[in-house]
Design a protein around this motif. Structure first.
Motif, PDB file in Angstrom:
ATOM      1  N   PRO A  81      -7.491 -54.943 -18.840  1.00  0.00           N
ATOM      2  CA  PRO A  81      -8.757 -54.215 -18.841  1.00  0.00           C
ATOM      3  C   PRO A  81      -9.928 -55.112 -19.229  1.00  0.00           C
ATOM      4  O   PRO A  81      -9.851 -55.902 -20.165  1.00  0.00           O
ATOM      5  CB  PRO A  81      -8.531 -53.112 -19.880  1.00  0.00           C
ATOM      6  N   ALA A  82     -11.008 -54.978 -18.473  1.00  0.00           N
ATOM      7  CA  ALA A  82     -12.236 -55.719 -18.765  1.00  0.00           C
ATOM      8  C   ALA A  82     -13.418 -54.785 -18.564  1.00  0.00           C
ATOM      9  O   ALA A  82     -13.457 -54.027 -17.589  1.00  0.00           O
ATOM     10  CB  ALA A  82     -12.364 -56.936 -17.856  1.00  0.00           C
ATOM     11  N   ILE A  83     -14.344 -54.826 -19.484  1.00  0.00           N
ATOM     12  CA  ILE A  83     -15.536 -53.980 -19.350  1.00  0.00           C
ATOM     13  C   ILE A  83     -16.623 -54.763 -18.615  1.00  0.00           C
ATOM     14  O   ILE A  83     -16.684 -55.994 -18.662  1.00  0.00           O
ATOM     15  CB  ILE A  83     -16.056 -53.493 -20.722  1.00  0.00           C
ATOM     16  N   ILE A  84     -17.463 -54.028 -17.888  1.00  0.00           N
ATOM     17  CA  ILE A  84     -18.648 -54.615 -17.258  1.00  0.00           C
ATOM     18  C   ILE A  84     -19.761 -53.606 -17.446  1.00  0.00           C
ATOM     19  O   ILE A  84     -19.576 -52.407 -17.195  1.00  0.00           O
ATOM     20  CB  ILE A  84     -18.385 -54.956 -15.781  1.00  0.00           C
ATOM     21  N   ALA A  86     -20.066 -58.844 -18.864  1.00  0.00           N
ATOM     22  CA  ALA A  86     -18.673 -58.411 -18.736  1.00  0.00           C
ATOM     23  C   ALA A  86     -17.807 -59.204 -19.702  1.00  0.00           C
ATOM     24  O   ALA A  86     -18.187 -60.272 -20.177  1.00  0.00           O
ATOM     25  CB  ALA A  86     -18.172 -58.598 -17.301  1.00  0.00           C
ATOM     26  N   GLY A  87     -16.613 -58.658 -19.969  1.00  0.00           N
ATOM     27  CA  GLY A  87     -15.674 -59.359 -20.837  1.00  0.00           C
ATOM     28  C   GLY A  87     -14.390 -58.568 -20.989  1.00  0.00           C
ATOM     29  O   GLY A  87     -14.355 -57.355 -20.742  1.00  0.00           O
ATOM     30  N   PHE A  88     -13.327 -59.247 -21.395  1.00  0.00           N
ATOM     31  CA  PHE A  88     -12.032 -58.594 -21.556  1.00  0.00           C
ATOM     32  C   PHE A  88     -11.972 -57.782 -22.843  1.00  0.00           C
ATOM     33  O   PHE A  88     -12.613 -58.118 -23.845  1.00  0.00           O
ATOM     34  CB  PHE A  88     -10.905 -59.640 -21.565  1.00  0.00           C
ATOM     35  N   VAL A  89     -11.189 -56.719 -22.788  1.00  0.00           N
ATOM     36  CA  VAL A  89     -10.959 -55.875 -23.961  1.00  0.00           C
ATOM     37  C   VAL A  89      -9.946 -56.566 -24.870  1.00  0.00           C
ATOM     38  O   VAL A  89      -8.910 -57.041 -24.401  1.00  0.00           O
ATOM     39  CB  VAL A  89     -10.437 -54.488 -23.528  1.00  0.00           C
ATOM     40  N   VAL A 131     -23.551 -45.500 -24.924  1.00  0.00           N
ATOM     41  CA  VAL A 131     -22.697 -46.124 -23.914  1.00  0.00           C
ATOM     42  C   VAL A 131     -22.087 -45.020 -23.073  1.00  0.00           C
ATOM     43  O   VAL A 131     -21.593 -44.021 -23.607  1.00  0.00           O
ATOM     44  CB  VAL A 131     -21.569 -46.955 -24.572  1.00  0.00           C
ATOM     45  N   ARG A 132     -22.134 -45.182 -21.752  1.00  0.00           N
ATOM     46  CA  ARG A 132     -21.548 -44.176 -20.863  1.00  0.00           C
ATOM     47  C   ARG A 132     -20.696 -44.850 -19.795  1.00  0.00           C
ATOM     48  O   ARG A 132     -21.113 -45.826 -19.183  1.00  0.00           O
ATOM     49  CB  ARG A 132     -22.632 -43.344 -20.174  1.00  0.00           C
ATOM     50  N   TYR A 133     -19.498 -44.302 -19.591  1.00  0.00           N
ATOM     51  CA  TYR A 133     -18.612 -44.796 -18.530  1.00  0.00           C
ATOM     52  C   TYR A 133     -19.180 -44.418 -17.168  1.00  0.00           C
ATOM     53  O   TYR A 133     -19.703 -43.319 -16.979  1.00  0.00           O
ATOM     54  CB  TYR A 133     -17.217 -44.198 -18.703  1.00  0.00           C
ATOM     55  N   VAL A 134     -19.054 -45.319 -16.181  1.00  0.00           N
ATOM     56  CA  VAL A 134     -19.561 -45.071 -14.829  1.00  0.00           C
ATOM     57  C   VAL A 134     -18.423 -45.005 -13.815  1.00  0.00           C
ATOM     58  O   VAL A 134     -18.242 -44.000 -13.135  1.00  0.00           O
ATOM     59  CB  VAL A 134     -20.575 -46.156 -14.405  1.00  0.00           C
ATOM     60  N   ALA A 135     -17.645 -46.060 -13.689  1.00  0.00           N
ATOM     61  CA  ALA A 135     -16.587 -46.121 -12.669  1.00  0.00           C
ATOM     62  C   ALA A 135     -15.723 -47.341 -12.926  1.00  0.00           C
ATOM     63  O   ALA A 135     -16.061 -48.208 -13.742  1.00  0.00           O
ATOM     64  CB  ALA A 135     -17.183 -46.171 -11.273  1.00  0.00           C
ATOM     65  N   SER A 136     -14.597 -47.423 -12.207  1.00  0.00           N
ATOM     66  CA  SER A 136     -13.704 -48.577 -12.350  1.00  0.00           C
ATOM     67  C   SER A 136     -13.399 -49.178 -10.991  1.00  0.00           C
ATOM     68  O   SER A 136     -13.628 -48.558  -9.946  1.00  0.00           O
ATOM     69  CB  SER A 136     -12.409 -48.169 -13.047  1.00  0.00           C
ATOM     70  N   GLN A 137     -12.862 -50.389 -11.021  1.00  0.00           N
ATOM     71  CA  GLN A 137     -12.492 -51.084  -9.795  1.00  0.00           C
ATOM     72  C   GLN A 137     -11.392 -52.097 -10.098  1.00  0.00           C
ATOM     73  O   GLN A 137     -11.517 -52.902 -11.028  1.00  0.00           O
ATOM     74  CB  GLN A 137     -13.689 -51.830  -9.206  1.00  0.00           C
ATOM     75  N   PRO A 138     -10.295 -52.085  -9.312  1.00  0.00           N
ATOM     76  CA  PRO A 138      -9.304 -53.152  -9.461  1.00  0.00           C
ATOM     77  C   PRO A 138      -9.904 -54.465  -8.984  1.00  0.00           C
ATOM     78  O   PRO A 138     -10.609 -54.510  -7.979  1.00  0.00           O
ATOM     79  CB  PRO A 138      -8.152 -52.697  -8.552  1.00  0.00           C
ATOM     80  N   TRP A 139      -9.633 -55.522  -9.698  1.00  0.00           N
ATOM     81  CA  TRP A 139     -10.214 -56.831  -9.399  1.00  0.00           C
ATOM     82  C   TRP A 139      -9.148 -57.895  -9.672  1.00  0.00           C
ATOM     83  O   TRP A 139      -9.089 -58.475 -10.752  1.00  0.00           O
ATOM     84  CB  TRP A 139     -11.457 -57.044 -10.275  1.00  0.00           C
ATOM     85  N   PRO A 140      -8.258 -58.121  -8.714  1.00  0.00           N
ATOM     86  CA  PRO A 140      -7.092 -59.001  -8.964  1.00  0.00           C
ATOM     87  C   PRO A 140      -7.427 -60.487  -8.957  1.00  0.00           C
ATOM     88  O   PRO A 140      -6.946 -61.259  -8.135  1.00  0.00           O
ATOM     89  CB  PRO A 140      -6.154 -58.629  -7.815  1.00  0.00           C
ATOM     90  N   PHE A 141      -8.290 -60.906  -9.872  1.00  0.00           N
ATOM     91  CA  PHE A 141      -8.655 -62.312 -10.022  1.00  0.00           C
ATOM     92  C   PHE A 141      -8.393 -62.761 -11.461  1.00  0.00           C
ATOM     93  O   PHE A 141      -9.322 -63.080 -12.195  1.00  0.00           O
ATOM     94  CB  PHE A 141     -10.129 -62.520  -9.647  1.00  0.00           C
ATOM     95  N   PRO A 142      -7.178 -62.854 -11.954  1.00  0.00           N
ATOM     96  CA  PRO A 142      -5.967 -62.587 -11.166  1.00  0.00           C
ATOM     97  C   PRO A 142      -5.475 -61.147 -11.236  1.00  0.00           C
ATOM     98  O   PRO A 142      -4.776 -60.695 -10.350  1.00  0.00           O
ATOM     99  CB  PRO A 142      -4.942 -63.517 -11.786  1.00  0.00           C
ATOM    100  N   SER A 149      -7.312 -58.176 -13.137  1.00  0.00           N
ATOM    101  CA  SER A 149      -8.213 -57.385 -13.974  1.00  0.00           C
ATOM    102  C   SER A 149      -8.407 -55.974 -13.430  1.00  0.00           C
ATOM    103  O   SER A 149      -8.304 -55.738 -12.229  1.00  0.00           O
ATOM    104  CB  SER A 149      -9.588 -58.064 -14.081  1.00  0.00           C
ATOM    105  N   LEU A 150      -8.693 -55.058 -14.330  1.00  0.00           N
ATOM    106  CA  LEU A 150      -9.195 -53.736 -13.983  1.00  0.00           C
ATOM    107  C   LEU A 150     -10.572 -53.641 -14.606  1.00  0.00           C
ATOM    108  O   LEU A 150     -10.714 -53.573 -15.830  1.00  0.00           O
ATOM    109  CB  LEU A 150      -8.279 -52.633 -14.518  1.00  0.00           C
TER     110      LEU A 150
END
Length: 291
Positions: free
Chosen positions: A151-154, A181-184, A209-220, A222-223
């Motif tokens: 998990p990583a926040i942006i 952005a950064g990792f949890v 702080v408010r959540y908006v949306a998520s996206q898989p990001w396989p580099f390598p 990340s979510l």
């Protein structure tokens, strides 16, 4: 990027993955599709960056042929292999239809997991692929391992004047800017990670702080978990390590900087692009932040 907010197009067939006969029959299905992903994460493509139409050939090998699932009822497998004509996810994600985008992201993520994690993390033994590619079983200690996402926040940080904060990393080309952005970290909530990362990188404090949306990001693997946040203050103190510089933008200022070639924004493939675009359209808000 809204495609990631609704139900998935890919049926991952969790209830059928322990049926080896069913998986073998799916491999032999005349409509089955086999994707290839090379060591650099490129996916085999045909004309106009469409997914290459390749049928499974030869005998099904459970150790190297991984079942992604059913896409519109069609069995889809992936293997790690060289590709003559390939493209990376940054090229493919903006141009593919939602269902195909989901396939290539899942394919790259799964292949990279198998490629980088062949051994048991507990005893070090070589593991075996089971469940059609969704499990690696350790024959030594009996432990099952599953594909993981980090998990990583942006976060799009706004101020009281509805300006957007963008930062530049030292490793990026000149002019490229994006949201933070950064990792949890271990034992940390997503919201805590947002507060910490923004504070570490820019010295800013947040009040909402408010959540908006998520996206898989396989580099390598990340979510990306997207947020919008409201800054209490506006004095920026970059850390000089991850973030080399940062500044506030009004919409007109950002448009002028982009048009002049002074600022390059994130590609359309990323959730960072969505956060910036939503702010430019005036649809990004932080409830309870005084806006």
């Amino acid at each position: 990027m809204d495609a990631w907010s609704g139900p998935g197009h890919l049926d991952r067939c969790e209830s059928k993955r322990l049926d080896a006969d069913w998986i073998t029959a799916s491999w032999a299905d005349p409509s089955a599709l086999l994707l290839s992903v090379d060591v650099s994460g490129r996916v085999g493509v045909g004309a106009d960056l469409a997914i290459a139409e390749v049928r499974p050939d030869g005998k099904y090998d459970p150790q190297r042929h991984y079942l992604l699932g059913l896409s519109a009822g069609r069995p889809v497998f992936v293997e790690s292999a060289e590709v003559e004509n390939g493209a990376g996810l940054r090229e493919l994600m903006p141009v593919l239809a939602d269902a195909d985008r989901e396939l290539v992201v899942a394919a790259v993520a799964l292949v990279q997991w198998h490629r980088t994690s062949p051994h048991c993390g507990l005893c070090g033994a070589l593991t075996l692929v089971t469940a059609g590619g969704m499990v690696r079983h350790c024959p030594s200690c009996g432990r099952d391992r599953f594909p993981r996402s980090d998990p990583a926040i942006i976060v799009a940080v706004l101020d009281a004047d509805d300006r957007l904060l963008l930062g530049h990393q030292a490793v990026w080309p000149a002019g490229r800017m994006s949201v933070l952005a950064g990792f949890v970290s271990a034992g940390e909530s997503l919201e805590q990670a947002v507060h910490r990362e923004v504070g570490e990188e820019t010295g800013l404090r947040l009040s909402a702080v408010r959540y908006v949306a998520s996206q898989p990001w396989p580099f390598p693997r990340s979510l990306m978990l997207g947020f919008v946040a409201w800054a209490v203050d506006t004095e920026i103190q970059v850390d000089g390590v991850e973030i080399e510089s940062a500044r506030w933008f009004t919409r007109d200022e950002l448009t002028a900087a982009v048009d002049a070639g002074e600022v390059g924004l994130p590609s359309e493939a990323s959730i960072a692009h969505r956060l910036v675009a939503d702010w430019r359209w005036g649809t990004l808000r932080v409830p309870g932040a005084g806006q």
